[in-house]
Motif scaffolding. Sequence first.
Motif, short mmCIF file in Angstrom:
data_model
loop_
_atom_site.label_atom_id
_atom_site.label_comp_id
_atom_site.label_asym_id
_atom_site.label_seq_id
_atom_site.Cartn_x
_atom_site.Cartn_y
_atom_site.Cartn_z
N ALA A 1 -7.79 6.27 2.52
CA ALA A 1 -8.89 5.42 2.98
C ALA A 1 -9.24 5.74 4.43
O ALA A 1 -10.42 5.81 4.80
CB ALA A 1 -8.52 3.95 2.81
N GLU A 2 -8.22 5.95 5.27
CA GLU A 2 -8.48 6.23 6.69
C GLU A 2 -9.13 7.60 6.89
O GLU A 2 -10.00 7.76 7.74
CB GLU A 2 -7.18 6.12 7.51
N HIS B 1 -9.05 1.53 -7.13
CA HIS B 1 -9.82 1.52 -5.89
C HIS B 1 -10.61 2.80 -5.76
O HIS B 1 -10.12 3.87 -6.08
CB HIS B 1 -8.88 1.35 -4.69
N GLU C 1 -12.70 7.23 6.00
CA GLU C 1 -13.45 6.57 7.07
C GLU C 1 -13.80 7.56 8.18
O GLU C 1 -14.91 7.53 8.73
CB GLU C 1 -12.63 5.41 7.65
N GLU D 1 1.85 3.12 -0.67
CA GLU D 1 0.90 2.41 0.19
C GLU D 1 0.49 3.29 1.37
O GLU D 1 -0.68 3.33 1.76
CB GLU D 1 1.51 1.09 0.69
N ARG D 2 1.44 4.01 1.93
CA ARG D 2 1.11 4.87 3.09
C ARG D 2 0.16 5.98 2.67
O ARG D 2 -0.77 6.33 3.40
CB ARG D 2 2.39 5.42 3.72
N ARG D 3 0.38 6.53 1.47
CA ARG D 3 -0.52 7.58 1.00
C ARG D 3 -1.92 7.00 0.72
O ARG D 3 -2.94 7.58 1.05
CB ARG D 3 0.05 8.24 -0.25
N PHE D 4 -1.92 5.82 0.11
CA PHE D 4 -3.16 5.12 -0.22
C PHE D 4 -3.98 4.87 1.05
O PHE D 4 -5.17 5.18 1.13
CB PHE D 4 -2.76 3.80 -0.90
N THR D 5 -3.31 4.32 2.07
CA THR D 5 -3.99 4.03 3.33
C THR D 5 -4.47 5.31 4.01
O THR D 5 -5.55 5.34 4.60
CB THR D 5 -3.05 3.25 4.27
N HIS D 6 -3.67 6.36 3.89
CA HIS D 6 -4.06 7.64 4.49
C HIS D 6 -5.37 8.15 3.86
O HIS D 6 -6.23 8.67 4.56
CB HIS D 6 -2.94 8.66 4.31
N GLU E 1 6.39 4.11 8.83
CA GLU E 1 6.01 3.91 10.24
C GLU E 1 7.28 3.77 11.08
O GLU E 1 8.21 3.08 10.70
CB GLU E 1 5.22 2.60 10.34
#
Length: 430
Positions: A28-29, A128, A32, A21-26, A324
């Motif tokens: 996407a961020e 995604h 952005e 999840e942390r890699r996934f969010t990284h 985190e």
Amino acid sequence: MAKITTPRPVRGTQDIFGDFERRFTHVAETFERVRRLYCFNRVEVPVFESTAVFARSLGETTDVVSKEMYSFEDRGGDSLTLRPEFTAGIARAFLTEGWQQHAPLKLATHGPVFRYERPQKGRYRQFHQIDAEVIGAAEPMADVELLAMADQLLKELGISDGVTLQLNTLGDAETRDAWRAALVEHFEAHRGDLSEDSLKRLDKNPMRILDSKDPRDRPIADSAPGIDGFLTPEAADFFAAVTSGLDAAGVQWTRNDRLVRGLDYYRHTAFEFVTDRLGAQGTVLAGGRYDGLIESLGGPATPGVGWAAGIERLAMLLEEKSAEVAEVVVLHTDRSYIAMAQNLTASFRRAGIVTRMPFKDDLNLGKEYKRVGGSKLVVEVGGTEFDELQKSDIPLDRMVHVKNLATGAKATVDVERAIDVVRKAVAALA
Ligand code: ATP
Ligand code: MG
């Protein structure tokens, strides 16, 4: 009583949590951030559309439309489809929302997409995508900007090593027709050795045989004529402008004159960023120019170019990302100090300090210290430390101990000063 069985997750879906999840969010961020650097506007489009949006624009005979779409009839009897990609829905919005007035329009989005495929590593039924599109620009400069953005994204993610940009042109209509005829001739000569799927493609869209993953088709596809002998001067000029623009922007690329894309709408530029680190699922980012797409949705002739990348595949290439860590852990030394600890925790968070406070009423401080993990600052609320107490004239109901686990430093301060002290300590640790 009958035993209740827990429903299984749907095949090809994932629950994303923890390191992944942390890699996934990284991913996407980072996307952005990079899309802002290139002045792409964020857009949100529906997860489902009328089936016609995808069937018309992607092409009825493509793999996606013919066998991968999640289509269903809703309660009103309309045929809807969960989006298998973003481009068609964005093109539909461009027409129905009157976005023509803003053209050329640079748009970016990300979210879930759905394809009924055989699930395997790097291939899911809900996955995604991040997606970037330029609609209403016929200039090769738009292609260059999109490719530079993709290249910068992969570099900022730190995964560009071993990823190559493979570039091709599919030419204009005249080029395609001539190339297509040559391909048909080549494939007809090898008819007997082609897979069943490719025999079907031979009638409807022979170019797509070049994209086949079937090992029976590969040697025939690899020996097929490339497009260069068929390029019109205009198509050649367009491609030359793209490649010289990439060189000027410092984007590395290699030519793959057999690269085609799986959807019908592509013209001129086609590209894929490919890695050998993900086995068979090696394409991480792909796209091209789709000058015919908007017309296939009943709109006026409108050029477009764009790309999409699978977030999961990009995330798989990333290094592990650690959890985190709270900057500060707030512990109450006695349940009578819970409200004070809550109050302090709230003011830390309002001050932008990442703070964790345990949920329990009665804390075993020894155990809590073992749980602080990577956190370097602990704030104990209420008095425990006898020697500190004796030295301090701070009343017990205002007393806060700030401990720096990195340096061993301790300070007993009035609760009023705690934010300041902690803020400075956080800054010093950074
Ligand atoms: P592939 O050849 O792997 O099937 P594709 O040509 O169908 O890919 P696109 O339609 O170009 O893929 O989608 C863009 C990107 O989305 C791909 O490059 C890939 O990173 C990702 N992707 C496509 N299908 C899947 C899937 N089923 N699961 C996870 N990611 C996918
Ligand atoms: Mg596919």
